[in-house]
Design a protein around this motif. Structure first.
Motif, PDB file in Angstrom:
ATOM      1  N   MET A 393       0.808  -1.232   0.151  1.00 18.51           N
ATOM      2  CA  MET A 393       0.177   0.046  -0.054  1.00 18.51           C
ATOM      3  C   MET A 393       0.943   1.121  -0.052  1.00 18.51           C
ATOM      4  SD  MET A 393      -2.713   1.117   2.975  1.00 18.51           S
ATOM      5  CE  MET A 393      -1.162   1.284   4.190  1.00 18.51           C
ATOM      6  N   PRO A 394       1.048   1.673  -1.193  1.00 21.83           N
ATOM      7  CA  PRO A 394       2.128   2.839  -1.214  1.00 21.83           C
ATOM      8  C   PRO A 394       1.846   4.303  -0.758  1.00 21.83           C
ATOM      9  CG  PRO A 394       1.265   2.247  -3.452  1.00 21.83           C
ATOM     10  CD  PRO A 394       0.800   1.326  -2.488  1.00 21.83           C
ATOM     11  N   VAL A 395       1.599   4.278   0.509  1.00 23.76           N
ATOM     12  CA  VAL A 395       1.179   5.510   1.157  1.00 23.76           C
ATOM     13  C   VAL A 395       2.356   6.359   1.524  1.00 23.76           C
ATOM     14  CG1 VAL A 395      -0.029   6.669   3.164  1.00 23.76           C
ATOM     15  CG2 VAL A 395      -0.878   4.355   2.210  1.00 23.76           C
ATOM     16  N   LYS A 396       2.557   7.322   0.702  1.00 24.07           N
ATOM     17  CA  LYS A 396       3.652   8.113   0.526  1.00 24.07           C
ATOM     18  C   LYS A 396       4.326   8.544   2.148  1.00 24.07           C
ATOM     19  CE  LYS A 396       2.317  10.209  -2.797  1.00 24.07           C
ATOM     20  NZ  LYS A 396       2.069  11.478  -3.689  1.00 24.07           N
ATOM     21  N   ILE A 397       3.290   8.802   2.956  1.00 27.39           N
ATOM     22  CA  ILE A 397       3.720   9.324   4.098  1.00 27.39           C
ATOM     23  C   ILE A 397       4.132   8.417   5.319  1.00 27.39           C
ATOM     24  CG2 ILE A 397       1.452   8.941   5.244  1.00 27.39           C
ATOM     25  CD1 ILE A 397       3.840  12.166   5.785  1.00 27.39           C
ATOM     26  N   MET A 398       4.163   7.259   5.055  1.00 26.56           N
ATOM     27  CA  MET A 398       4.292   6.157   6.065  1.00 26.56           C
ATOM     28  C   MET A 398       5.773   6.296   6.526  1.00 26.56           C
ATOM     29  SD  MET A 398       3.647   1.966   5.903  1.00 26.56           S
ATOM     30  CE  MET A 398       1.778   2.093   5.814  1.00 26.56           C
ATOM     31  N   GLY A 399       6.693   6.149   5.596  1.00 22.80           N
ATOM     32  CA  GLY A 399       8.069   6.155   5.835  1.00 22.80           C
ATOM     33  C   GLY A 399       8.354   7.603   6.584  1.00 22.80           C
ATOM     34  N   GLY A 400       7.776   8.609   6.060  1.00 18.46           N
ATOM     35  CA  GLY A 400       8.244   9.686   6.757  1.00 18.46           C
ATOM     36  C   GLY A 400       7.427  10.060   8.155  1.00 18.46           C
ATOM     37  N   GLY A 401       6.318   9.537   8.408  1.00 20.27           N
ATOM     38  CA  GLY A 401       5.788   9.499   9.702  1.00 20.27           C
ATOM     39  C   GLY A 401       6.407   8.713  10.530  1.00 20.27           C
ATOM     40  N   TYR A 402       6.926   7.546  10.260  1.00 24.42           N
ATOM     41  CA  TYR A 402       7.669   6.615  11.276  1.00 24.42           C
ATOM     42  C   TYR A 402       8.933   7.498  11.594  1.00 24.42           C
ATOM     43  CZ  TYR A 402      10.231   2.734  13.327  1.00 24.42           C
ATOM     44  OH  TYR A 402      11.182   1.955  14.212  1.00 24.42           O
ATOM     45  N   THR A 403       9.473   8.199  10.732  1.00 23.21           N
ATOM     46  CA  THR A 403      10.610   8.862  10.989  1.00 23.21           C
ATOM     47  C   THR A 403      10.529  10.082  12.022  1.00 23.21           C
ATOM     48  OG1 THR A 403      11.857   8.451   8.889  1.00 23.21           O
ATOM     49  CG2 THR A 403      12.798  10.540  10.225  1.00 23.21           C
ATOM     50  N   SER A 404       9.334  10.662  11.828  1.00 23.76           N
ATOM     51  CA  SER A 404       9.090  11.795  12.630  1.00 23.76           C
ATOM     52  C   SER A 404       8.691  11.238  14.232  1.00 23.76           C
ATOM     53  CB  SER A 404       7.621  12.556  12.229  1.00 23.76           C
ATOM     54  OG  SER A 404       8.064  13.198  10.933  1.00 23.76           O
ATOM     55  N   VAL A 405       8.197  10.118  14.147  1.00 23.79           N
ATOM     56  CA  VAL A 405       8.016   9.446  15.349  1.00 23.79           C
ATOM     57  C   VAL A 405       9.336   9.185  16.172  1.00 23.79           C
ATOM     58  CG1 VAL A 405       6.995   7.560  16.561  1.00 23.79           C
ATOM     59  CG2 VAL A 405       5.404   8.644  14.739  1.00 23.79           C
ATOM     60  N   TYR A 406      10.130   8.314  15.521  1.00 28.80           N
ATOM     61  CA  TYR A 406      11.498   8.321  16.142  1.00 28.80           C
ATOM     62  C   TYR A 406      12.102   9.468  16.750  1.00 28.80           C
ATOM     63  CZ  TYR A 406      16.296   6.838  16.254  1.00 28.80           C
ATOM     64  OH  TYR A 406      17.688   6.809  16.992  1.00 28.80           O
ATOM     65  N   TYR A 407      12.313  10.696  16.163  1.00 33.34           N
ATOM     66  CA  TYR A 407      12.722  11.885  16.447  1.00 33.34           C
ATOM     67  C   TYR A 407      11.952  12.360  17.642  1.00 33.34           C
ATOM     68  CZ  TYR A 407      16.439  11.335  13.065  1.00 33.34           C
ATOM     69  OH  TYR A 407      17.649  10.857  12.722  1.00 33.34           O
ATOM     70  N   ALA A 408      10.816  12.459  17.564  1.00 33.01           N
ATOM     71  CA  ALA A 408       9.823  12.749  18.637  1.00 33.01           C
ATOM     72  C   ALA A 408      10.151  12.008  19.920  1.00 33.01           C
ATOM     73  CB  ALA A 408       8.301  12.559  18.249  1.00 33.01           C
ATOM     74  N   GLY A 409      10.441  10.577  19.853  1.00 37.14           N
ATOM     75  CA  GLY A 409      11.008   9.754  20.787  1.00 37.14           C
ATOM     76  C   GLY A 409      12.168   9.981  21.460  1.00 37.14           C
ATOM     77  N   GLN A 410      13.226  10.741  20.718  1.00 32.36           N
ATOM     78  CA  GLN A 410      14.129  11.070  21.551  1.00 32.36           C
ATOM     79  C   GLN A 410      13.899  12.743  22.157  1.00 32.36           C
ATOM     80  OE1 GLN A 410      16.778   9.132  20.814  1.00 32.36           O
ATOM     81  NE2 GLN A 410      15.237   8.211  19.781  1.00 32.36           N
ATOM     82  N   ILE A 411      13.081  13.428  21.903  1.00 30.78           N
ATOM     83  CA  ILE A 411      12.704  14.514  22.502  1.00 30.78           C
ATOM     84  C   ILE A 411      11.966  14.277  23.603  1.00 30.78           C
ATOM     85  CG2 ILE A 411      11.124  16.601  22.594  1.00 30.78           C
ATOM     86  CD1 ILE A 411      11.527  16.782  19.509  1.00 30.78           C
ATOM     87  N   GLN A 412      11.136  12.925  23.710  1.00 33.59           N
ATOM     88  CA  GLN A 412      10.530  12.505  24.746  1.00 33.59           C
ATOM     89  C   GLN A 412      11.631  11.631  25.982  1.00 33.59           C
ATOM     90  OE1 GLN A 412       7.842   9.768  22.947  1.00 33.59           O
ATOM     91  NE2 GLN A 412       6.958  11.547  21.756  1.00 33.59           N
ATOM     92  N   ARG A 413      12.867  11.202  25.434  1.00 33.48           N
ATOM     93  CA  ARG A 413      13.837  11.013  26.405  1.00 33.48           C
ATOM     94  C   ARG A 413      14.299  12.115  27.057  1.00 33.48           C
ATOM     95  NH1 ARG A 413      16.192   5.937  25.666  1.00 33.48           N
ATOM     96  NH2 ARG A 413      18.293   6.762  26.373  1.00 33.48           N
TER      97      ARG A 413
END
Length: 425
Positions: A393-413
């Motif tokens: 399912m080539p939803v173009k935002i999927m990869g970018g969304g996961y990346t944003s979640v990863y970096y939000a996780g660093q802020i949460q740390r």
């Protein structure tokens, strides 16, 4: 170093250097209040220690009905004294070492996902026109778009008037809390970007039909914010490069920027991408185009994603203060961008999430040689299960969304009192 030099914005705000902590989603303000909390203060205290020229907060939503994410900070015109106290504590934490901080204000428009905001299940998102998000050509991509975002409702003039009031209320709250300014989010496909773009604004009234009318909502917000705050309060705007990527739309974009500059902004930040075309989520370190020994030459040529667009803006508006955010990883690349005249300030997002004290420890540290003053990051890849889904399912935002979640996780740390994961190459 140019990057270490002070700059004074038109409103009189002094930035001690040219490095800006760009806006990133913190995802740390849960329902029902969506207020800044102790964890956010702890994270921003880390950046306050970093020696930045300016901090930009993550998205602060102006409408409680339509949020960009379920954990966004919310500005409210009906804030109690207790909430205002929290805001003042947030502003103080950001600026305790003298780093001016600007609040990014946003309305997601048609990009408000299901469950984000206090609205009924059948309440439609708002947009200039009833243009649905397009995540791809597959059937499943269409289903995801329909279920998560739905077809938006074209805003009435009353809806537009309310949205303007909400932006002004958010600016007033930021001003009263002690922040130094606000940045209007007119990029990444959010509401103001939707109005500016002919692809999403099909109106023929006072808010659409020509480039100038498509910019009218932004112009009214800028003028009203100035009236509601002070001449010393900074007003910036983030704009997209993606809508001006073709020659056909460049003239329209230049006209709109001219009107925005004339309305009295203090800086213009250039970024790019939207949920449909997420250029802001690209990973410059994932596929280096040149070997390490050629880094210096390549950075002189271009390191920033959107620098060429910014140079076009500079040619037309030589006095506007420009921030370029996206792709900077080395002191050499930053110096080259500043020397080119393409920008006045360097916006850094992911490097700031990994190394909150990046300016002090690396870029502005004169004990570190130019060739060593860099922060190249390991790419963030989707887990295999998501990769398979993305193939199906080539939803173009999927990869970018996961990346944003990863970096939000660093802020949460950082908010938990932990160090971010050192993701440097």
């Amino acid at each position: 170093m140019l990057v270490s030099q002070e700059i004074v914005l038109p409103c009189g705000l002094r930035l001690p250097n040219r490095l800006v902590k760009a806006a990133m989603a913190e995802s740390m303000a849960p329902a029902p209040t969506h207020e800044p909390n102790g964890k956010m203060l702890l994270a921003y205290k880390e950046w306050a220690e970093g020696g930045w020229g300016m901090l930009l907060t993550g998205n602060v939503q102006v409408s409680e009905k339509y949020l960009g994410g379920p954990m966004d900070v919310l500005s409210s015109s009906s804030s109690s004294s207790d909430v205002q106290k929290l805001w003042k504590e947030w502003a103080s934490a950001c600026q305790e070492n003298g780093t001016p901080t600007v609040v990014q204000l946003n309305h997601p428009g048609r990009q408000s996902p299901l469950g984000a905001g206090k609205r009924g299940f059948f309440t439609k998102n708002l947009a200039p026109s009833a243009v649905k998000l397009n995540f791809g050509s597959s059937l499943l991509a269409g289903v995801v778009s329909s279920l998560i975002f739905g077809a938006p409702k074209a805003m009435t003039e009353d809806d537009i008037s309310l949205a303007i009031d909400q932006f002004v209320a958010g600016a007033r709250q930021s001003f009263e809390a002690g922040f130094k300014g606000v940045e209007l989010h007119g990029a990444h496909g959010y509401l103001l970007a939707q109005f500016l773009s002919p692809k999403t604004n099909l109106r023929t009234d006072d808010f659409g039909g020509t480039p100038a009318k498509r910019a009218e909502i932004v112009l009214r917000i800028i003028r009203r914010v100035r009236q509601a705050t002070s001449k010393d309060f900074c007003i910036g705007i983030k704009l997209n490069s993606v809508d001006a990527s073709s020659n056909n739309s460049m003239a329209d974009t230049i006209q709109q920027i001219g009107l925005i500059v004339e309305a009295g902004i203090d800086f213009l930040e250039i970024s790019g991408g939207s949920y449909e075309d997420p250029k802001m989520a690209a990973q410059p370190d994932a596929n280096p185009s040149t070997p390490t020994k050629e880094v210096k030459q390549s950075t002189v040529q271009r390191e920033a994603f959107f620098l060429s667009f910014a140079q076009t803006i500079r040619a037309n508006f030589p006095k506007v203060v420009l921030i370029v955010s996206g792709g900077f990883r080395t002191r050499l690349g930053m110096e080259a961008a500043l020397e080119s005249g393409g920008c006045d300030l360097i916006g850094l997002a992911r490097p700031a999430a990994v190394l909150p004290r990046l300016p002090k420890e690396i870029i502005l540290n004169e004990n570190i040689k130019d060739e060593d003053a860099s922060v190249r990051l390991k790419p963030v890849f989707l887990p295999k299960v998501y990769s398979y889904l993305n193939w199906l399912m080539p939803v173009k935002i999927m990869g970018g969304g996961y990346t944003s979640v990863y970096y939000a996780g660093q802020i949460q740390r950082m908010g938990d009192g932990l160090k971010p994961v050192d993701a440097r190459l």
